[in-house]
Design a protein around this motif. Structure first.
Motif, PDB file in Angstrom:
ATOM      1  N   VAL A  60       0.847  -1.194   0.000  1.00  0.00           N
ATOM      2  CA  VAL A  60       0.000   0.000   0.000  1.00  0.00           C
ATOM      3  C   VAL A  60       0.881   1.242   0.000  1.00  0.00           C
ATOM      4  CG1 VAL A  60      -1.734   1.329   1.254  1.00  0.00           C
ATOM      5  CG2 VAL A  60      -1.891  -1.167   1.206  1.00  0.00           C
ATOM      6  N   ALA A  61       0.615   2.153  -0.921  1.00  0.00           N
ATOM      7  CA  ALA A  61       1.336   3.423  -0.989  1.00  0.00           C
ATOM      8  C   ALA A  61       0.357   4.566  -0.784  1.00  0.00           C
ATOM      9  CB  ALA A  61       2.045   3.565  -2.335  1.00  0.00           C
ATOM     10  N   ASP A  62       0.853   5.644  -0.177  1.00  0.00           N
ATOM     11  CA  ASP A  62       0.030   6.818   0.138  1.00  0.00           C
ATOM     12  C   ASP A  62       0.546   8.007  -0.664  1.00  0.00           C
ATOM     13  OD1 ASP A  62      -1.330   8.934   1.229  1.00  0.00           O
ATOM     14  OD2 ASP A  62      -0.871   8.458   3.317  1.00  0.00           O
ATOM     15  N   VAL A  63      -0.290   8.556  -1.561  1.00  0.00           N
ATOM     16  CA  VAL A  63       0.145   9.695  -2.371  1.00  0.00           C
ATOM     17  C   VAL A  63      -0.582  10.978  -1.973  1.00  0.00           C
ATOM     18  CG1 VAL A  63       0.861   8.285  -4.328  1.00  0.00           C
ATOM     19  CG2 VAL A  63      -1.497   9.099  -4.220  1.00  0.00           C
ATOM     20  N   ARG A  64      -1.051  11.034  -0.744  1.00  0.00           N
ATOM     21  CA  ARG A  64      -1.705  12.251  -0.275  1.00  0.00           C
ATOM     22  C   ARG A  64      -0.726  13.390  -0.047  1.00  0.00           C
ATOM     23  NH1 ARG A  64      -5.248   9.621   4.522  1.00  0.00           N
ATOM     24  NH2 ARG A  64      -3.269   8.488   4.708  1.00  0.00           N
ATOM     25  N   PHE A  65       0.572  13.130  -0.226  1.00  0.00           N
ATOM     26  CA  PHE A  65       1.567  14.202  -0.121  1.00  0.00           C
ATOM     27  C   PHE A  65       1.561  15.097  -1.352  1.00  0.00           C
ATOM     28  CE2 PHE A  65       3.748  10.839  -2.378  1.00  0.00           C
ATOM     29  CZ  PHE A  65       4.515  11.506  -3.325  1.00  0.00           C
TER      30      PHE A  65
ATOM     31  N   VAL B 279      -5.994  16.403 -15.401  1.00  0.00           N
ATOM     32  CA  VAL B 279      -5.748  16.017 -14.011  1.00  0.00           C
ATOM     33  C   VAL B 279      -4.454  15.224 -13.904  1.00  0.00           C
ATOM     34  CG1 VAL B 279      -6.608  14.686 -12.053  1.00  0.00           C
ATOM     35  CG2 VAL B 279      -8.191  16.018 -13.455  1.00  0.00           C
ATOM     36  N   SER B 280      -4.258  14.296 -14.815  1.00  0.00           N
ATOM     37  CA  SER B 280      -3.051  13.474 -14.801  1.00  0.00           C
ATOM     38  C   SER B 280      -1.798  14.330 -14.922  1.00  0.00           C
ATOM     39  CB  SER B 280      -3.099  12.452 -15.940  1.00  0.00           C
ATOM     40  OG  SER B 280      -1.935  11.684 -15.977  1.00  0.00           O
ATOM     41  N   ASP B 281      -1.832  15.299 -15.856  1.00  0.00           N
ATOM     42  CA  ASP B 281      -0.678  16.191 -16.025  1.00  0.00           C
ATOM     43  C   ASP B 281      -0.427  17.003 -14.752  1.00  0.00           C
ATOM     44  OD1 ASP B 281      -0.412  15.253 -18.583  1.00  0.00           O
ATOM     45  OD2 ASP B 281      -1.375  16.989 -19.537  1.00  0.00           O
ATOM     46  N   TYR B 282      -1.492  17.485 -14.150  1.00  0.00           N
ATOM     47  CA  TYR B 282      -1.369  18.268 -12.918  1.00  0.00           C
ATOM     48  C   TYR B 282      -0.703  17.449 -11.820  1.00  0.00           C
ATOM     49  CZ  TYR B 282      -2.815  20.997  -8.822  1.00  0.00           C
ATOM     50  OH  TYR B 282      -2.839  21.728  -7.647  1.00  0.00           O
ATOM     51  N   VAL B 283      -1.103  16.190 -11.686  1.00  0.00           N
ATOM     52  CA  VAL B 283      -0.554  15.332 -10.631  1.00  0.00           C
ATOM     53  C   VAL B 283       0.886  14.957 -10.927  1.00  0.00           C
ATOM     54  CG1 VAL B 283      -0.741  13.066  -9.528  1.00  0.00           C
ATOM     55  CG2 VAL B 283      -2.813  14.428  -9.977  1.00  0.00           C
ATOM     56  N   LEU B 284       1.163  14.558 -12.161  1.00  0.00           N
ATOM     57  CA  LEU B 284       2.474  14.001 -12.481  1.00  0.00           C
ATOM     58  C   LEU B 284       3.578  15.040 -12.578  1.00  0.00           C
ATOM     59  CD1 LEU B 284       1.421  11.288 -15.092  1.00  0.00           C
ATOM     60  CD2 LEU B 284       2.055  10.953 -12.703  1.00  0.00           C
TER      61      LEU B 284
ATOM     62  N   GLY C  58       7.840  16.140  -6.683  1.00  0.00           N
ATOM     63  CA  GLY C  58       7.964  14.862  -5.993  1.00  0.00           C
ATOM     64  C   GLY C  58       7.227  13.714  -6.649  1.00  0.00           C
ATOM     65  N   ALA C  59       6.336  13.985  -7.619  1.00  0.00           N
ATOM     66  CA  ALA C  59       5.532  12.912  -8.209  1.00  0.00           C
ATOM     67  C   ALA C  59       6.388  11.928  -9.010  1.00  0.00           C
ATOM     68  CB  ALA C  59       4.435  13.500  -9.091  1.00  0.00           C
ATOM     69  N   GLN C  60       7.172  12.447  -9.938  1.00  0.00           N
ATOM     70  CA  GLN C  60       7.998  11.563 -10.756  1.00  0.00           C
ATOM     71  C   GLN C  60       9.073  10.874  -9.926  1.00  0.00           C
ATOM     72  OE1 GLN C  60       7.646  10.512 -13.815  1.00  0.00           O
ATOM     73  NE2 GLN C  60       5.808  11.751 -14.181  1.00  0.00           N
TER      74      GLN C  60
ATOM     75  N   VAL D  18      -5.448   7.713  -8.820  1.00  0.00           N
ATOM     76  CA  VAL D  18      -5.792   7.203 -10.149  1.00  0.00           C
ATOM     77  C   VAL D  18      -4.697   7.539 -11.149  1.00  0.00           C
ATOM     78  CG1 VAL D  18      -7.427   7.380 -12.057  1.00  0.00           C
ATOM     79  CG2 VAL D  18      -8.271   7.307  -9.695  1.00  0.00           C
ATOM     80  N   ALA D  19      -4.229   8.791 -11.128  1.00  0.00           N
ATOM     81  CA  ALA D  19      -3.176   9.206 -12.058  1.00  0.00           C
ATOM     82  C   ALA D  19      -1.882   8.451 -11.792  1.00  0.00           C
ATOM     83  CB  ALA D  19      -2.947  10.713 -11.942  1.00  0.00           C
ATOM     84  N   ILE D  20      -1.536   8.284 -10.537  1.00  0.00           N
ATOM     85  CA  ILE D  20      -0.297   7.578 -10.191  1.00  0.00           C
ATOM     86  C   ILE D  20      -0.386   6.105 -10.571  1.00  0.00           C
ATOM     87  CG2 ILE D  20       1.168   6.823  -8.284  1.00  0.00           C
ATOM     88  CD1 ILE D  20       1.622   9.707  -9.032  1.00  0.00           C
ATOM     89  N   VAL D  21      -1.536   5.483 -10.354  1.00  0.00           N
ATOM     90  CA  VAL D  21      -1.706   4.070 -10.713  1.00  0.00           C
ATOM     91  C   VAL D  21      -1.524   3.878 -12.215  1.00  0.00           C
ATOM     92  CG1 VAL D  21      -3.500   2.305 -11.031  1.00  0.00           C
ATOM     93  CG2 VAL D  21      -3.063   3.256  -8.761  1.00  0.00           C
ATOM     94  N   GLU D  22      -2.100   4.746 -13.007  1.00  0.00           N
ATOM     95  CA  GLU D  22      -1.947   4.616 -14.456  1.00  0.00           C
ATOM     96  C   GLU D  22      -0.490   4.755 -14.874  1.00  0.00           C
ATOM     97  OE1 GLU D  22      -4.271   3.797 -16.804  1.00  0.00           O
ATOM     98  OE2 GLU D  22      -5.495   3.345 -15.025  1.00  0.00           O
ATOM     99  N   GLU D  23       0.233   5.663 -14.222  1.00  0.00           N
ATOM    100  CA  GLU D  23       1.652   5.832 -14.528  1.00  0.00           C
ATOM    101  C   GLU D  23       2.460   4.618 -14.084  1.00  0.00           C
ATOM    102  OE1 GLU D  23       5.073   7.796 -16.024  1.00  0.00           O
ATOM    103  OE2 GLU D  23       2.917   8.089 -16.335  1.00  0.00           O
ATOM    104  N   LEU D  24       2.167   4.100 -12.900  1.00  0.00           N
ATOM    105  CA  LEU D  24       2.850   2.894 -12.424  1.00  0.00           C
ATOM    106  C   LEU D  24       2.559   1.706 -13.336  1.00  0.00           C
ATOM    107  CD1 LEU D  24       2.300   3.137  -8.553  1.00  0.00           C
ATOM    108  CD2 LEU D  24       4.486   3.312  -9.763  1.00  0.00           C
TER     109      LEU D  24
END
Length: 306
Positions: free
Chosen positions: A203-208, A228-233, A237-239, A278-284
């Motif tokens: 389990v990973a937490d991306v609320r940071f 939204v995906s672009d905003y998150v990625l 710290g996201a990448q 959701v955005a992080i999961v798609e990237e992973l």
């Protein structure tokens, strides 16, 4: 159970290991988890399937497979709690098989209590260990009975999220003539406010990361939308997180391959399971799909709940 050379292979040379002449697969697990569906799928792919076999006859069938490999190269034995003495006799039978050097694997089908209860209720049938109690009582008794067998199984497959067709597909991927899929990786997004996934291995937490919920033009959309995906990625710290997380799990995936673990779930959570996770999961998913001998699926447990 005899050890295979896969344990000594490097990740770069590892290939699915299947017995050269004959193969014995023991299919067991929780009632309602899909043993009959698995048996039908195996039969469709050339397996000779024997259902509800007493454990004492495992050795005899193993000898049959060994002496008639041209006729019965693949034998699947389906066993459940209706087999008398399963809890004790199966351990003795497997010990004897191991001592004889027979090649075999144990597939244990499991599912969450909630899903099992729903399946029994939909089928309008009692649990075989329910007696005069509730379905949940029968499930609890069966979990206790099969705990040791599950712990020692070669492969534990959670069927909670499978329908009949999904389970048949999974069995096909694992046990068809093309050889087993070395690792099926499910990467799941979820919202912490709806609770942790019960079946997650990691389990990973991306609320940071900055929350698109607080950006009015992004709030109605999800992490599947490019804006939204672009905003998150592109957030600070996201990448770095994605890079390091993939790198950290590489030895884990290699270890799973060596130990013949074929299925794992990675869960990534944010507050509501709508934007960041959701955005992080798609990237992973894109990153892990580049790993050798890994089949990746992505799912979003809580998308649409808000």
């Amino acid at each position: 159970m005899s050890e295979t050379s896969a344990a000594d292979a490097s990740p770069d040379t590892l290939t699915p290991v299947k017995p050269t002449a004959s193969e014995l697969l023991i299919v067991t697990g929780m009632s309602g988890a899909g043993r009959s569906t698995a048996a039908n799928a195996l039969e469709d792919h050339g397996w000779y399937v024997v259902e509800n076999l007493p454990p004492q006859l495992l050795g005899t069938l193993s000898e049959l497979v060994g002496h008639a490999s041209a006729k019965i190269p693949k034998l699947a034995v389906v066993m459940d709690v209706r087999s008398k003495g399963l809890d004790a006799d199966i351990r003795g039978a497997l010990t004897q098989l191991a001592a004889s050097g027979a090649e075999y694997r144990v597939l244990f089908l499991d599912s969450s209590d909630e899903v099992l209860i729903r399946r029994f209720e939909q089928g309008r049938r009692p649990h075989p260990l329910q007696a005069g109690g509730r379905i949940s009582d029968g499930i609890a008794a069966e979990r206790t009975l099969l705990a040791e067998l599950k712990e020692s199984a070669t492969l534990v497959l959670d069927t909670s999220d499978f329908n009949v067709h999904g389970l048949a597909t999974a069995i096909t991927e694992l046990f068809s003539e093309k050889g087993p899929v070395t690792l099926r990786l499910n990467i799941m997004s979820f919202g912490f406010k709806y609770g942790l996934p019960a079946d997650a291995n990691y389990v990973a937490d991306v609320r940071f990361l900055p929350n698109p919920h607080w950006v009015p033009q992004l709030r109605p959309h999800t992490g599947l939308d490019p804006d939204v995906s672009d905003y998150v990625l592109v957030a600070n710290g996201a990448q770095d997180f994605v890079d390091r997380y993939v790198h950290a799990l590489e030895p884990v995936l290699s270890g799973y391959r060596r130990e013949n673990k074929h299925y794992a779930t990675i869960a990534v959570g944010c507050t509501g399971g709508k934007h960041r996770s959701v955005a992080i999961v798609e990237e992973l998913g894109k990153r892990f799909a580049q790993q050798p001998r890994v089949t990746v699926t992505t799912s979003h447990r809580d998308l649409g709940r808000e």
